[in-house]
Structure formats: C-alpha cells, structure tokens
Write a protein that holds these residues in place. Structure first.
Motif, short mmCIF file in Angstrom:
data_model
loop_
_atom_site.label_atom_id
_atom_site.label_comp_id
_atom_site.label_asym_id
_atom_site.label_seq_id
_atom_site.Cartn_x
_atom_site.Cartn_y
_atom_site.Cartn_z
N MET A 1 35.95 43.61 -68.23
CA MET A 1 34.90 44.04 -67.48
C MET A 1 34.18 42.80 -67.01
SD MET A 1 31.76 46.55 -69.05
CE MET A 1 30.94 44.77 -69.56
N ALA A 2 33.79 42.97 -65.61
CA ALA A 2 33.10 41.69 -65.20
C ALA A 2 31.70 41.54 -65.55
CB ALA A 2 33.04 42.00 -63.68
N ILE A 3 31.13 40.30 -65.74
CA ILE A 3 30.09 40.06 -66.37
C ILE A 3 29.20 39.28 -65.36
CG2 ILE A 3 28.71 38.70 -68.13
CD1 ILE A 3 31.19 38.81 -70.03
N GLU A 4 27.99 40.04 -65.08
CA GLU A 4 27.35 39.21 -63.92
C GLU A 4 26.37 38.00 -64.57
OE1 GLU A 4 24.82 41.95 -61.96
OE2 GLU A 4 26.53 43.27 -61.26
N PHE A 5 26.27 37.16 -63.79
CA PHE A 5 25.31 35.87 -64.21
C PHE A 5 24.52 35.34 -63.24
CE2 PHE A 5 27.18 32.43 -61.79
CZ PHE A 5 28.49 32.76 -61.53
N THR A 6 23.46 34.72 -63.30
CA THR A 6 22.75 34.03 -62.44
C THR A 6 22.67 32.51 -62.67
OG1 THR A 6 21.48 36.17 -62.11
CG2 THR A 6 20.31 34.09 -61.38
N LYS A 7 22.71 31.92 -61.60
CA LYS A 7 22.61 30.32 -62.13
C LYS A 7 21.18 29.88 -61.71
CE LYS A 7 24.52 25.91 -62.45
NZ LYS A 7 24.80 25.32 -61.36
N TYR A 8 20.52 29.13 -62.57
CA TYR A 8 19.08 28.72 -62.74
C TYR A 8 19.42 27.30 -62.93
CZ TYR A 8 15.95 32.83 -62.17
OH TYR A 8 15.23 33.76 -61.64
N HIS A 9 18.38 26.46 -62.34
CA HIS A 9 17.92 25.05 -62.78
C HIS A 9 16.60 24.72 -63.06
CE1 HIS A 9 16.46 22.66 -59.28
NE2 HIS A 9 16.94 23.66 -58.61
N GLY A 10 16.16 23.76 -63.99
CA GLY A 10 14.84 23.22 -64.16
C GLY A 10 14.79 21.76 -63.96
N LEU A 11 14.51 21.50 -62.96
CA LEU A 11 14.84 19.94 -62.40
C LEU A 11 16.17 19.25 -62.55
CD1 LEU A 11 11.60 18.66 -64.27
CD2 LEU A 11 11.66 19.19 -62.00
N GLY A 12 17.03 20.23 -62.36
CA GLY A 12 18.73 19.76 -62.12
C GLY A 12 19.02 19.85 -63.45
N ASN A 13 18.41 20.41 -64.61
CA ASN A 13 19.36 20.81 -65.91
C ASN A 13 19.51 22.27 -65.54
OD1 ASN A 13 17.68 20.67 -69.25
ND2 ASN A 13 19.91 20.65 -68.65
N GLN B 1 34.48 30.16 -74.40
CA GLN B 1 34.06 30.48 -73.03
C GLN B 1 33.19 29.71 -72.22
OE1 GLN B 1 33.88 34.68 -73.75
NE2 GLN B 1 36.09 35.30 -73.03
N ALA B 2 32.08 29.33 -73.10
CA ALA B 2 30.99 28.72 -72.57
C ALA B 2 31.52 27.34 -71.88
CB ALA B 2 29.87 28.72 -73.39
N ILE B 3 32.32 26.53 -72.92
CA ILE B 3 32.64 25.39 -72.48
C ILE B 3 33.56 25.48 -71.14
CG2 ILE B 3 34.60 23.54 -73.06
CD1 ILE B 3 33.84 24.34 -76.18
N LYS B 4 34.31 26.44 -70.85
CA LYS B 4 35.08 26.47 -69.74
C LYS B 4 34.05 26.75 -68.56
CE LYS B 4 39.53 27.91 -71.50
NZ LYS B 4 40.22 28.95 -71.99
N LEU B 5 33.13 27.75 -68.57
CA LEU B 5 32.28 28.15 -67.69
C LEU B 5 31.14 26.98 -67.04
CD1 LEU B 5 31.09 31.74 -68.98
CD2 LEU B 5 32.67 31.19 -67.17
N GLY C 1 26.72 35.62 -59.51
CA GLY C 1 27.98 35.87 -59.38
C GLY C 1 28.51 36.68 -60.34
N LYS C 2 29.94 36.87 -60.44
CA LYS C 2 30.52 37.75 -61.46
C LYS C 2 31.77 36.93 -62.36
CE LYS C 2 29.56 42.23 -59.81
NZ LYS C 2 30.17 43.22 -58.99
N LEU C 3 31.70 37.15 -63.55
CA LEU C 3 32.86 36.42 -64.14
C LEU C 3 33.68 37.68 -64.53
CD1 LEU C 3 30.71 35.13 -67.34
CD2 LEU C 3 31.43 33.72 -65.13
N SER C 4 35.12 37.23 -63.99
CA SER C 4 36.28 38.40 -64.33
C SER C 4 37.08 38.05 -65.37
CB SER C 4 36.70 38.56 -63.00
OG SER C 4 37.33 37.36 -62.60
#
Ligand SMILES: N[C@@H](CCC[C@H](N)C(=O)O)C(=O)O
Length: 280
Positions: free
Chosen positions: A1-13, A32-36, A277-280
């Motif tokens: 199942m695809a998981i949706e994500f949103t990329k954010y940053h706080g001052l480049g973090n 999986q987090a390490i890979k993402l 984006g979506k993680l497949s």
C-alpha cells in the motif's frame, strides 16, 4: 500500500512527515526510516516524523526516528513542522491554532502565530546529571562548566536536557570548529550513556548567539531547536547571556526565551512545507 508523506523543514533541519493518525504504531520501521532519510538513495531528511493519535488527553502524539533509525525523545524544529502539517491535515475543519502534543519528553505545545511562525512551549529544562543523563558530576548535581577531555583537548561543557540530551561548549569562533571530526567523539563519549547532541556556541552579545551543532543520530544539521533552547539555558547558567536571545544557526534564526516567570523555555521559528509524495 502506498504511504503518503509531506516533506517539511525548519531552518533546513528537514523531515519526512507521515499522517499516522489511524494507528498508534508508526507505519514505517526504523530500518525503513534510515533508507528514506538517505540523501542519495532515498528522499533525504534528518528524520521521519509521525503524527499519531493523542495519548493521555493530548490532541496528537509525535514520534520521530533520526536518520540513523534511533528514536529521540523530542525535536524542536520537528514539532514546529508537525504543527504546520497538522494544520494542513485538519484543513477547513481546523478550529484551533495550538496543539497539545504527547512526546517522549512530556507534553509540548506548539502554537501557529498569525504571521505563520510557530511558537513552542518547550517545557522545563532538566539540569541534573541523572536527567541528562551524564556521569560528569554526581547524579543529583548540575553540570555547569565542567572539564571534559575530547580528542586530546579539554573542553568546558554545560549539560542541559530538553527531554533529549545536550552538551554545550562556548567557543571563540564557531566557524573554526571541525564538526565532522569532533562531533562524533562528543556523541559517543562514555560520560553520555544515551549519547548526546553537542552545540558549539559563540556569544556575539548577551542577546545573540551563533551556534553549530552535531546531532545525536543525525550528524551535522543546519539547525536544532532543542539544541538552541538548551544553549540559551546554558548561556544563562554560566552568566554569558540574557534570558531572551536570538540564536543564529547555519539554516537561519530562532528566538529563544527562558521565562523568569514560569521557568519554561519558549522557541519561535518557521516551519516550511516543501513537497508531497508517495512511498510505494
Ligand atoms: N533536530 C532536532 C533534534 C532531533 C533529535 C536529536 N537528534 C536527538 O537524538 O536528540 C531539534 O530541532 O530539536
């Protein structure tokens, strides 16, 4: 199942945010987090943040994995991003501008201000050695201006926990610090049983600090919110700065206050949405 994500940053973090409101377990594993988080083979980020259902009467729970897969107690820049993400998820049904968030560091309250910045009640700093944790002083004593041998040099360090551990050292010139070499040596020093984040601080004036950071589990980052808070507290404890100051990080500016009234630390800064984006 695809998981949706949103990329954010706080001052480049930067963080990958995932809507995890329908389950109390993160939908992504630490592996999986390490890979993402990988900047070449993945999306690229300093961590993955999950918006989970609230616990103990709070609105939501935040969990985060660092880019090395470890789980920290708190993340200051991350919780500002989470506030922006929650506002986005709630959409037109949103009827509040602040959230009570359950974290491993206690309840933290970010508030979205009318100008779009996010002000966060980061709670009380913890100062005893046992709370950091560190073995630098006896468990029930504070760790202020203590000598610490790292890489053949004696550094004067002050330790503060904002829920997560920070070791702060004041230097003449932050630009001269070889972060890549020295950072890991602080992080893995045996006096820090849960490793540590390390902040190098140059006092420009009593209300302006320059900071560079080596983060536990993430290495060099462009900003660290808990680190900026811990550094201001360390500056007050050592008599080097006032209770309200601007902290300049490689990614931009944070406003930090250690309130004389309630002894809590308040952090104000931006949270920027980048893409989805979506993680497949
Ligand atoms: N960048 C964060 C801190 C993230 C957690 C840290 N790496 C740790 O392991 O404690 C911030 O903005 O506070």
């Amino acid at each position: 199942m695809a998981i949706e994500f949103t990329k954010y940053h706080g001052l480049g973090n930067d963080f990958i945010l995932i809507d995890n409101r329908s389950s109390s377990l993160p939908v992504v594993t630490p592996e999986q987090a390490i890979k993402l988080c990988d900047r070449h083979f993945g999306i690229g980020a300093d961590g993955v943040i999950f918006a989970l259902p609230g616990e103990n009467g709070t609105d939501y729970t935040m969990r985060i994995f660092n880019s090395d897969g470890s789980e920290p107690e708190m993340c200051g820049n991350g919780i500002r991003c989470l506030a922006g993400f929650l506002a986005e998820l709630e959409g037109e049904s949103r009827d509040r501008d602040s959230y009570r968030i359950h974290t491993l560091a206690g309840v933290i309250t970010p508030q979205i201000l009318p100008n779009g910045l996010v002000k966060v009640d980061m709670g009380l700093p913890r100062l005893l050695a046992a709370e950091i944790p560190t073995t630098l002083t006896p468990a029930q004593e504070k760790v202020i201006s203590q000598p610490l041998e790292v890489a053949g040099q004696t550094w004067e360090v002050t330790c503060v926990s904002m829920g997560n551990p920070h070791c702060i050292t004041f230097v003449e010139d932050v630009a001269a610090i070889e972060l890549e070499t020295i950072g890991p040596k602080f992080e893995h020093h045996p006096v820090f049983p849960q490793r540590t984040n390390t902040e190098f601080i140059q006092v420009v004036s009593r209300d302006y600090l320059k900071m560079r950071v080596w983060e536990r589990g993430a290495g060099i980052t462009l900003a660290c919110g808990t680190g900026a808070c811990a550094s201001l507290v360390a500056g007050v404890l050592t008599g080097k700065c006032d209770r309200i100051a601007t902290v300049e990080l490689p990614g931009g500016l944070l406003q930090i206050e250690w309130s004389e009234i309630d002894q809590r630390v308040y952090m104000t800064g931006p949270a920027e949405r980048v893409f989805t984006g979506k993680l497949s």
